[in-house]
Design a protein around this motif. Structure first.
Motif, mmCIF file in Angstrom:
data_model
loop_
_atom_site.group_PDB
_atom_site.id
_atom_site.type_symbol
_atom_site.label_atom_id
_atom_site.label_comp_id
_atom_site.label_asym_id
_atom_site.label_seq_id
_atom_site.Cartn_x
_atom_site.Cartn_y
_atom_site.Cartn_z
ATOM 1 N N TYR A 10 -5.517 -9.392 -3.328
ATOM 2 C CA TYR A 10 -5.392 -10.780 -4.063
ATOM 3 C C TYR A 10 -6.537 -11.813 -3.684
ATOM 4 O O TYR A 10 -6.254 -12.919 -3.986
ATOM 5 N N GLU A 52 2.268 -4.170 -10.117
ATOM 6 C CA GLU A 52 1.893 -4.167 -8.655
ATOM 7 C C GLU A 52 1.196 -3.120 -8.231
ATOM 8 O O GLU A 52 0.764 -3.166 -6.972
ATOM 9 N N THR A 53 1.124 -1.895 -8.986
ATOM 10 C CA THR A 53 0.400 -0.799 -8.188
ATOM 11 C C THR A 53 -0.995 -0.434 -9.125
ATOM 12 O O THR A 53 -1.307 -0.877 -10.266
ATOM 13 N N LEU A 79 -2.056 -1.133 -12.895
ATOM 14 C CA LEU A 79 -3.177 -1.825 -13.172
ATOM 15 C C LEU A 79 -4.060 -1.085 -14.090
ATOM 16 O O LEU A 79 -4.641 -1.547 -15.104
ATOM 17 N N ARG A 84 1.068 -9.613 -11.577
ATOM 18 C CA ARG A 84 2.310 -9.355 -10.516
ATOM 19 C C ARG A 84 3.408 -10.169 -11.125
ATOM 20 O O ARG A 84 4.613 -9.358 -11.010
ATOM 21 N N ASP A 85 3.427 -10.983 -11.769
ATOM 22 C CA ASP A 85 4.701 -11.763 -12.159
ATOM 23 C C ASP A 85 5.349 -10.906 -13.492
ATOM 24 O O ASP A 85 6.458 -11.153 -13.576
ATOM 25 N N LYS A 107 -0.288 -0.085 -3.431
ATOM 26 C CA LYS A 107 -0.052 -1.436 -4.058
ATOM 27 C C LYS A 107 -1.280 -2.048 -4.366
ATOM 28 O O LYS A 107 -2.517 -1.706 -3.468
ATOM 29 N N ILE A 108 -1.492 -3.227 -5.199
ATOM 30 C CA ILE A 108 -2.750 -3.719 -5.381
ATOM 31 C C ILE A 108 -3.329 -4.561 -4.232
ATOM 32 O O ILE A 108 -4.544 -4.336 -3.996
ATOM 33 N N GLU A 109 -2.642 -5.030 -3.451
ATOM 34 C CA GLU A 109 -2.707 -5.648 -2.183
ATOM 35 C C GLU A 109 -3.545 -4.488 -1.125
ATOM 36 O O GLU A 109 -4.326 -5.164 -0.109
ATOM 37 N N LEU A 156 -4.556 -11.145 -11.649
ATOM 38 C CA LEU A 156 -3.840 -10.035 -10.589
ATOM 39 C C LEU A 156 -2.551 -10.863 -10.443
ATOM 40 O O LEU A 156 -1.583 -10.133 -10.355
ATOM 41 N N GLU A 157 -2.491 -12.124 -10.254
ATOM 42 C CA GLU A 157 -1.442 -12.754 -9.827
ATOM 43 C C GLU A 157 -0.360 -12.904 -10.987
ATOM 44 O O GLU A 157 0.739 -12.819 -11.002
ATOM 45 N N ARG A 176 5.473 -7.689 -12.953
ATOM 46 C CA ARG A 176 5.749 -6.702 -12.263
ATOM 47 C C ARG A 176 4.544 -5.377 -12.517
ATOM 48 O O ARG A 176 5.023 -4.130 -12.211
#
Length: 219
Positions: free
Chosen positions: A60, A206-207, A211, A201-202, A25-27, A197-198, A204
């Motif tokens: 993020y 997210e990984t 990315l 994420r909107d 996950k990006i986070e 990035l946000e 989808r």
């Protein structure tokens, strides 16, 4: 001490890039957003590096308290145009480390923060700056692919066709800093990056694998 040389003529940028599972996950990823200032744009010829600035981004979140900045001695006069643009004068760099040592210090910062990927705005120029400086010492810099905010913007808004960082920061409503100093530009790019990035994420994205895919224009 040059801890990142792994052969007589090669030096490795210390990133944890290929070892990251694509479903991460990006986070959970760590980025460093960086920028350089130079005596001009002909960095493959007569122009030299003046400064490196960088800031850590965890997922993020911009980690404003985890930054890096160093001057570099260019061993050449700084033009009045560059002094007016950056505010960097000869007195700022005359006692600064050699470019190779400044880059090595930057790599130590990366190593200490277990970074998955570098990020920049028109990042190929900043990579060329470092590669050109090390080439002067007979070293070939090997780097994993960096993420370029221009490519992410191109994926999200392909109609935009400009390179100016400040205009993009204004357009996407992110923080502004005084321009043309390496750390300030890195911070501005970092806040632009997390906004992108946000927005991804909107959509989808997210990984890590997703990315990388969109950053390469294959989304």
């Amino acid at each position: 001490m040059k801890v990142f040389i792994f052969s007589k003529k090669k030096i490795q940028c210390p990133l944890h890039y290929d070892s990251v599972p694509l479903n991460t996950k990006i986070e959970d990823l760590t980025f460093v957003v960086f920028d350089t200032e130079t005596t001009g744009f002909r960095v493959g010829a007569e122009d030299r590096m003046l400064e490196i600035g960088a800031v850590k981004v965890k997922g993020y979140e911009v980690k404003e308290n985890i930054t890096f900045q160093t001057f570099s001695n260019p061993h050449r006069l700084i033009s009045q145009e560059i002094i007016q643009l950056t505010g960097i004068q000869s007195k700022d760099v005359e006692q600064a480390p050699e470019a190779r040592d400044a880059i090595d210090d930057f790599f130590a910062f990366l190593e200490g923060n277990t970074v998955n990927s570098l990020v920049g705005h028109y990042v190929s120029f900043d990579e060329l700056v470092m590669k050109s400086e090390l080439k002067r010492d007979g070293l070939h810099l090997q780097m994993a692919p960096s993420l370029d905010t221009l490519n992410l913007i191109g994926y999200l808004s392909p109609s935009y066709d400009m390179r100016d960082l400040e205009r993009y920061a204004q357009l996407f409503g992110t923080r502004l800093y005084p321009r043309h100093r390496a750390l300030n530009d890195a911070l501005m790019t970092a806040y632009l990056f997390v906004e992108l990035l946000e927005l991804l994420r909107d959509r989808r994205v997210e990984t890590w694998g997703e990315l990388v895919r969109v950053s390469r224009g294959s989304g």
